[in-house]
Design an enzyme around this catalytic site. Sequence first.
Site, PDB file in Angstrom:
ATOM      1  N   HIS A 113       0.841  -1.197   0.000  1.00 58.76           N
ATOM      2  CA  HIS A 113       0.000   0.000   0.000  1.00 58.76           C
ATOM      3  C   HIS A 113       0.879   1.251   0.000  1.00 58.76           C
ATOM      4  O   HIS A 113       1.128   1.831  -1.057  1.00 58.76           O
ATOM      5  CB  HIS A 113      -0.934  -0.071   1.204  1.00 58.76           C
ATOM      6  CG  HIS A 113      -2.053   0.920   1.197  1.00 58.76           C
ATOM      7  ND1 HIS A 113      -2.314   1.767   0.162  1.00 58.76           N
ATOM      8  CD2 HIS A 113      -3.001   1.204   2.137  1.00 58.76           C
ATOM      9  CE1 HIS A 113      -3.368   2.519   0.441  1.00 58.76           C
ATOM     10  NE2 HIS A 113      -3.793   2.199   1.640  1.00 58.76           N
ATOM     11  N   HIS A 170      -1.739  -0.911 -11.595  1.00 59.44           N
ATOM     12  CA  HIS A 170      -2.614  -0.491 -10.496  1.00 59.44           C
ATOM     13  C   HIS A 170      -3.880  -1.333 -10.556  1.00 59.44           C
ATOM     14  O   HIS A 170      -4.342  -1.668 -11.639  1.00 59.44           O
ATOM     15  CB  HIS A 170      -2.972   1.003 -10.646  1.00 59.44           C
ATOM     16  CG  HIS A 170      -3.539   1.607  -9.402  1.00 59.44           C
ATOM     17  ND1 HIS A 170      -4.864   1.512  -9.069  1.00 59.44           N
ATOM     18  CD2 HIS A 170      -2.941   2.315  -8.414  1.00 59.44           C
ATOM     19  CE1 HIS A 170      -5.058   2.135  -7.920  1.00 59.44           C
ATOM     20  NE2 HIS A 170      -3.913   2.624  -7.497  1.00 59.44           N
ATOM     21  N   ASP A 189       3.352   6.113  -7.388  1.00 57.62           N
ATOM     22  CA  ASP A 189       4.628   5.886  -6.706  1.00 57.62           C
ATOM     23  C   ASP A 189       5.838   5.954  -7.616  1.00 57.62           C
ATOM     24  O   ASP A 189       6.965   5.939  -7.144  1.00 57.62           O
ATOM     25  CB  ASP A 189       4.607   4.499  -6.036  1.00 57.62           C
ATOM     26  CG  ASP A 189       3.658   4.480  -4.863  1.00 57.62           C
ATOM     27  OD1 ASP A 189       3.698   5.439  -4.085  1.00 57.62           O
ATOM     28  OD2 ASP A 189       2.877   3.526  -4.741  1.00 57.62           O
TER      29      ASP A 189
HETATM   30  N1  ACO Z   1       5.470  -5.250 -13.779  1.00 62.51           N
HETATM   31  C1  ACO Z   1       5.331  -6.305 -14.606  1.00 62.51           C
HETATM   32  N2  ACO Z   1       4.199  -7.000 -14.766  1.00 62.51           N
HETATM   33  C2  ACO Z   1       3.136  -6.614 -14.069  1.00 62.51           C
HETATM   34  C3  ACO Z   1       3.186  -5.504 -13.193  1.00 62.51           C
HETATM   35  C4  ACO Z   1       4.402  -4.818 -13.055  1.00 62.51           C
HETATM   36  N3  ACO Z   1       4.506  -3.761 -12.238  1.00 62.51           N
HETATM   37  N4  ACO Z   1       1.963  -5.337 -12.607  1.00 62.51           N
HETATM   38  C5  ACO Z   1       1.176  -6.297 -13.116  1.00 62.51           C
HETATM   39  N5  ACO Z   1       1.881  -7.062 -13.993  1.00 62.51           N
HETATM   40  C6  ACO Z   1       1.357  -8.178 -14.814  1.00 62.51           C
HETATM   41  C7  ACO Z   1       1.121  -9.396 -13.970  1.00 62.51           C
HETATM   42  O1  ACO Z   1       2.261 -10.249 -13.948  1.00 62.51           O
HETATM   43  C8  ACO Z   1      -0.047 -10.014 -14.682  1.00 62.51           C
HETATM   44  O2  ACO Z   1       0.442 -10.625 -15.860  1.00 62.51           O
HETATM   45  P1  ACO Z   1      -0.202 -12.030 -16.351  1.00 62.51           P
HETATM   46  O3  ACO Z   1      -1.639 -11.682 -16.701  1.00 62.51           O
HETATM   47  O4  ACO Z   1       0.643 -12.437 -17.496  1.00 62.51           O
HETATM   48  O5  ACO Z   1      -0.115 -12.953 -15.180  1.00 62.51           O
HETATM   49  C9  ACO Z   1      -0.899  -8.816 -15.124  1.00 62.51           C
HETATM   50  O6  ACO Z   1       0.062  -7.756 -15.271  1.00 62.51           O
HETATM   51  C10 ACO Z   1      -1.967  -8.424 -14.134  1.00 62.51           C
HETATM   52  O7  ACO Z   1      -1.389  -8.236 -12.851  1.00 62.51           O
HETATM   53  P2  ACO Z   1      -2.135  -8.467 -11.458  1.00 62.51           P
HETATM   54  O8  ACO Z   1      -1.118  -8.740 -10.391  1.00 62.51           O
HETATM   55  O9  ACO Z   1      -3.259  -9.436 -11.639  1.00 62.51           O
HETATM   56  O10 ACO Z   1      -2.790  -7.042 -11.235  1.00 62.51           O
HETATM   57  P3  ACO Z   1      -3.316  -6.467  -9.844  1.00 62.51           P
HETATM   58  O11 ACO Z   1      -4.375  -5.491 -10.190  1.00 62.51           O
HETATM   59  O12 ACO Z   1      -3.691  -7.548  -8.896  1.00 62.51           O
HETATM   60  O13 ACO Z   1      -2.031  -5.745  -9.252  1.00 62.51           O
HETATM   61  C11 ACO Z   1      -0.495  -4.121  -8.531  1.00 62.51           C
HETATM   62  C12 ACO Z   1      -1.883  -4.380  -9.135  1.00 62.51           C
HETATM   63  C13 ACO Z   1      -0.327  -4.875  -7.186  1.00 62.51           C
HETATM   64  C14 ACO Z   1      -0.349  -2.616  -8.241  1.00 62.51           C
HETATM   65  C15 ACO Z   1       0.578  -4.602  -9.556  1.00 62.51           C
HETATM   66  O14 ACO Z   1       0.441  -3.914 -10.774  1.00 62.51           O
HETATM   67  C16 ACO Z   1       2.009  -4.455  -9.021  1.00 62.51           C
HETATM   68  O15 ACO Z   1       2.490  -5.337  -8.321  1.00 62.51           O
HETATM   69  N6  ACO Z   1       2.698  -3.300  -9.336  1.00 62.51           N
HETATM   70  C17 ACO Z   1       4.004  -3.048  -8.828  1.00 62.51           C
HETATM   71  C18 ACO Z   1       3.922  -2.541  -7.374  1.00 62.51           C
HETATM   72  C19 ACO Z   1       3.395  -1.131  -7.281  1.00 62.51           C
HETATM   73  O16 ACO Z   1       3.832  -0.232  -8.007  1.00 62.51           O
HETATM   74  N7  ACO Z   1       2.473  -0.884  -6.318  1.00 62.51           N
HETATM   75  C20 ACO Z   1       1.912   0.471  -6.072  1.00 62.51           C
HETATM   76  C21 ACO Z   1       0.460   0.513  -6.386  1.00 62.51           C
HETATM   77  S1  ACO Z   1      -0.154   2.153  -6.158  1.00 62.51           S
HETATM   78  C22 ACO Z   1      -0.505   2.293  -4.522  1.00 62.51           C
HETATM   79  O17 ACO Z   1      -0.773   1.365  -3.821  1.00 62.51           O
HETATM   80  C23 ACO Z   1      -0.471   3.631  -3.876  1.00 62.51           C
END
Ligand code: ACO
Length: 431
Positions: free
Chosen positions: A269, A309, A365
């Site tokens: 978060h 996101h 972020d």
């Molecule tokens: N880099 C590479 N691949 C990614 C990323 C990323 N940052 N984020 C998602 N993906 C891919 C996943 O591997 C998945 O691929 P697949 O379909 O081949 O398996 C697809 O995109 C969907 O990802 P999910 O994890 O299902 O998406 P979710 O909505 O659950 O996750 C999250 C969102 C947690 C923010 C994710 O994008 C992530 O981990 N990002 C990096 C961490 C980050 O920046 N967090 C800050 C969020 S903003 C906040 O909280 C204030």
Amino acid sequence: MTTKNTLSITDNRTGKAYELPITDGTIRALDLRNIKVDEEDFGLMTYDPAFMNTASCRSAITFIDGDKGILRYRGYDIAELAEKSTHLEVSYLLMNGELPTKEALAKFENEVTHHTFLHENVKDFIDGFRYDAHPMGMLVATVGALSTFYPEAKDIRNRDNRRLQIVRLIAKMPTIAAWSYRHEVGLPYVYPDNDLGYTANFLSMMKRMAESKYQANPVLARALDVLFILHADHEQNCSTSAMRGVGSSEVDPYSAVAAAAAALYGPLHGGANEAVLRMLNEIGSLDKVPDFIARVKSGEGSRLMGFGHRVYKNYDPRAKVIKKLAYDVFEVTGKNPLIDIAVELERIALEDEYFVKRKLYPNVDFYSGLIYQAMGFPVDMFPVLFAIPRVAGWLAQWEEMLADKEQKISRPRQIYTGHDVRPYVTIDKRG
Ligand code: ACO
């Protein structure tokens, strides 16, 4: 075909048909309880781990359209607020639903300014933490401890009393945050300076040394104010849900804010901007960017932190503002060399099919940590810098919940997966 705002359901276990009203694109989960196999049956429930598709409240505070990349507070676009407003004006807006008049804003700013001091015993309380305590841990504990200094805060049904605690919380968060930092680095606490605005005062409490008055650079004070506006609310996220959930027990707002801040402490978060900085440091130079992207895509490396996101499937509107802000800050502080790596990562990612197909864009972020670092904040202060402005959103959501006649103490259902009843076995008979 005539259309109706209802949902027809046939329960194939019984052959019975039901018609449920649809309001605002939702059905009421409780309507499903009438769907029963027999009179003994509890009735149908929904199963929704992590609340992926469940609206838990009606809210008029923040609107997000994740596909279009829209974020609005009370109907005002976030980019316009970031350009034209201030954090205290936005806090007033979140709380009251309307932008303040000149007089109302002056009154609110004056109240907040005059509630920034902490009881002297809070100093001893913060002194009790270990020398290397994380400032976010100190913030969570200290804001919770404030409930013991203001026992009248329990009277949450009294509007005037509620408003006083809201002003106190918005006013005292920067003081607690700055003092947590000063404790961590072993510097004396700096008292608030009532001549200064909200962020200039915070910077003074963070940075003042022997000088009798600390004058923050106005560009940096404004940049921090803009970052505070961008972080002030984000509808029903994890910490806001914690605020509403804990607040629904009718506990005082200091205890509920402590719970919300604890939720924000988690790396999924409030901690992602720290991960972005670590990632940029690890990449180290522009020529390593293509290789890093290749490892992200192959799944060998980590994710591209600061990308993607749960809600935004488009450019996070806050990231757009922050990227521009970064360059304003660097004019004053000198360029953070990591920005070039960040921009190159973004350029490649936005052209790459892997990221395009998955709708992965920079989130809030991606650039914020670079600004905080350039301004001299240590990495462990990053979640604290998120918590200070978010308290305005938490409190606005808390008040809205208290006024909502449909809300009760928050209490989800479960699907029990454990043992059926079984007799107690004495210890000598256990295998
Ligand atoms: N880099 C590479 N691949 C990614 C990323 C990323 N940052 N984020 C998602 N993906 C891919 C996943 O591997 C998945 O691929 P697949 O379909 O081949 O398996 C697809 O995109 C969907 O990802 P999910 O994890 O299902 O998406 P979710 O909505 O659950 O996750 C999250 C969102 C947690 C923010 C994710 O994008 C992530 O981990 N990002 C990096 C961490 C980050 O920046 N967090 C800050 C969020 S903003 C906040 O909280 C204030």
